[in-house]
Design an enzyme around this catalytic site. Structure first.
Site, PDB file in Angstrom:
ATOM      1  N   ILE A  16       0.873  -1.193  -0.195  1.00 51.16           N
ATOM      2  CA  ILE A  16      -0.015  -0.002  -0.041  1.00 51.16           C
ATOM      3  C   ILE A  16       0.849   1.152   0.084  1.00 51.16           C
ATOM      4  CG2 ILE A  16      -2.084  -1.096   1.154  1.00 51.16           C
ATOM      5  CD1 ILE A  16      -1.048  -0.018   3.942  1.00 51.16           C
ATOM      6  N   ASP A  59       8.531  14.856  13.664  1.00 50.34           N
ATOM      7  CA  ASP A  59       8.408  14.990  12.349  1.00 50.34           C
ATOM      8  C   ASP A  59       6.854  15.051  12.147  1.00 50.34           C
ATOM      9  OD1 ASP A  59       9.025  14.804   9.764  1.00 50.34           O
ATOM     10  OD2 ASP A  59       8.990  12.795   9.398  1.00 50.34           O
ATOM     11  N   ASP A 106       4.087   7.238  12.530  1.00 47.31           N
ATOM     12  CA  ASP A 106       5.309   7.307  12.245  1.00 47.31           C
ATOM     13  C   ASP A 106       6.204   7.883  13.215  1.00 47.31           C
ATOM     14  OD1 ASP A 106       7.619   7.087  11.040  1.00 47.31           O
ATOM     15  OD2 ASP A 106       7.233   8.121   9.024  1.00 47.31           O
TER      16      ASP A 106
END
Length: 518
Positions: A12, A133, A151
């Site tokens: 994906i 981030d 993440d």
């Protein structure tokens, strides 16, 4: 098949350092997402070990806290020498993909997205984790309206060893806070800036530093605070610019960001909301510098920038998506905000507190204290008897008065729950000066003075709390409401429940009229 029971279904997404798969956990019969971090065969053994350590740190940090607006990491395993993170699967698109296909989003939608991301980051910061981030590629928009951040690959928790080479900057240049672009260690205030940059992109169609394809040019703009002026933020302009303040101490806390965005998302972008945001804004926040002032504040030479190298994050991997059946999850400690009351509200927790302000607080507390405390040793959490024994002079009369303050009107139960959250958020953030204002005079007198209150909560700091609701039979005929907190976690590892009686003061502000000591 990975680890003997994760069957890969489809690829994906992919990026510079890995690939993301949709898979099925055949043991538990559920969909999962697997982030496989690829290591090149030619990579030196030492660098391969750093990659593995980073993957382990991402799994560890993501597992350190759980929140409805953060992707859960279930496991970490190995496949042919490559680390693999096993995560929940969320049918979704990243905010980056949505912006690429649709362009700028409407204000209310951006506020709803920002409020949910900020809520997850509040939990991360409480757990001692800085994401480092935050960007559109790491914000996932699900099919049922839930927003999740993912993440934590370069996030860092207290006590983590540094895995980034000296002189390198981790993050994505287009969303970096100025101090991080200059080489400073990221902090929760850096996440606040990155969230502001993400919301700017969602409103304006591009990041605040522009879209220069040269990473070094973006890094230079970040280090100097060279931001574009927002044009589509409307009544959110002031809040957005405060998130993007050049100095970290000028930015609001993530808690205040969450609350102000929640206000906007609930009330919309009409004239009343503009007035409400201005009235509701936390006291003590410094005005965000104008863009001209930012240019004057920052001055870093080209040669200095050439000496710094930025480790720009890998190309955005598509949303790491976990199963999200049914309606969006609700927070156990947060409810919808009621119509806001006039008067002062929360203020951001400043990274650096001015010496003059500190002296003024101490002087005021000393002036207000009629006599010194009988002891300098506040009780430990869970020891109410010890706390009562160590109460300051005058507390015996206060003890008889506390719980008897009359409410000038009926207290809204949901607002009492919300104010309970605000009170414990302030104690969690060591902002005792603001928390003091939540108490009635009778409740304040139990501590003997504001400085004693501050000292008490420095020693008995609140580390976390959960499950706030109205106690059974808590709505009294006098208009007061009693709120129960199922568990409050204190410094030292102790936990206990708490009951707070709320009354409405003459100004309309809700006040706590009970013994708040641990």
């Amino acid at each position: 098949m990975i680890a003997g029971h994760y069957r890969l279904v489809e690829r994906i997404g992919s990026g510079g350092t890995g690939v993301v798969w949709r898979a099925v956990d055949e043991r538990l019969e559920r969909a999962v997402a697997i982030k496989q971090i690829l290591t090149q065969p030619s990579l030196p053994a030492g660098e391969k070990e750093i990659v593995r350590q980073r993957a382990s740190r991402e799994a560890r940090n993501a597992a350190r806290f759980q929140h409805p607006n953060a992707i859960v990491v279930f496991d970490i395993t190995d496949h042919h020498g490559d680390p693999c993170l096993i995560m929940e699967y969320l049918p979704s698109q990243s905010l980056a993909v949505v912006l690429s296909s649709q362009g700028p989003l409407p204000l209310p939608q951006v506020a709803r997205v920002g409020e949910q991301v900020a809520s997850a980051l509040v939990a991360a910061h409480r757990a001692g984790i800085v994401h480092r981030d935050v960007k559109p590629g790491n914000v996932l928009l699900s099919e049922n309206g839930t927003v999740k951040i993912t993440d934590f690959g370069i996030s860092k928790a207290k006590g983590d060893v540094t895995l980034t080479a000296t002189g390198l900057i981790s993050g994505t240049a287009a969303y970096l806070a100025p101090e991080v672009a200059r080489g400073a260690e990221p902090t929760p205030a850096s996440d606040v800036f990155a969230l502001g940059a993400t919301l700017f992109h969602a409103l304006e169609g591009e990041p605040p530093y522009g879209t220069n394809p040269n990473p070094l040019a973006l890094l230079y703009a970040a280090a100097n605070g060279q931001l574009k002026q927002p044009r589509n933020a409307g009544p959110l302009t002031d809040l957005l610019l405060s998130l993007l303040s050049f100095e970290p101490e000028d930015r609001p806390s993530m808690t205040d960001v969450r609350d102000e965005l929640a206000d906007f998302a609930e009330f919309g972008d009409g004239t009343e909301t503009t007035r409400m945001l201005a009235t509701h804004r936390p006291a003590g926040r410094r005005a965000a510098p104008t863009l001209d002032r930012r240019a004057a504040q920052a001055d870093i030479s080209t040669s200095e920038m050439m000496a710094a190298a930025a480790t720009i994050s890998e190309p955005d991997l598509p949303p790491v998506r976990p199963a999200a059946p049914g309606s969006p999850p609700t927070r156990s400690h947060r409810v919808a905000k009621p119509e806001p009351e006039p008067g002062p509200n929360r203020r951001p927790l400043l990274i650096g507190v001015g010496v003059v302000a500190a002296v003024a607080v101490v002087a005021a507390a000393m002036f207000l204290m009629f006599s010194p405390p009988k002891t300098n040793s506040p009780s430990q959490p869970g020891n109410s008897a010890a706390a009562s024994a160590s109460a300051q002079s005058g507390s015996s009369s206060a003890a008889s008065a506390v719980g008897q303050t009359k409410s000038v009107g009926a207290v809204d139960a949901q607002q009492a729950i919300d104010e309970t959250q605000n009170f414990f958020d302030l104690l969690t953030e060591s902002d005792a000066s603001e928390a003091w204002s939540y108490l009635t005079p009778a409740a304040q007198q139990l501590y003997g003075g504001q400085q004693a209150f501050k000292s008490y909560w420095e020693q008995n700091r609140v580390m976390g709390y959960n499950t706030i609701d109205v106690a059974s039979g808590a709505t009294s005929t006098d208009g007061s409401v009693t709120v129960r907190v199922a568990s409050v976690d204190y410094k030292g590892g102790q936990s206990k429940s708490a009951n707070l009686r709320f009354v409405k003061g003459n100004s309309g502000k809700l006040l706590i009229d009970s013994d708040t000591r641990a």
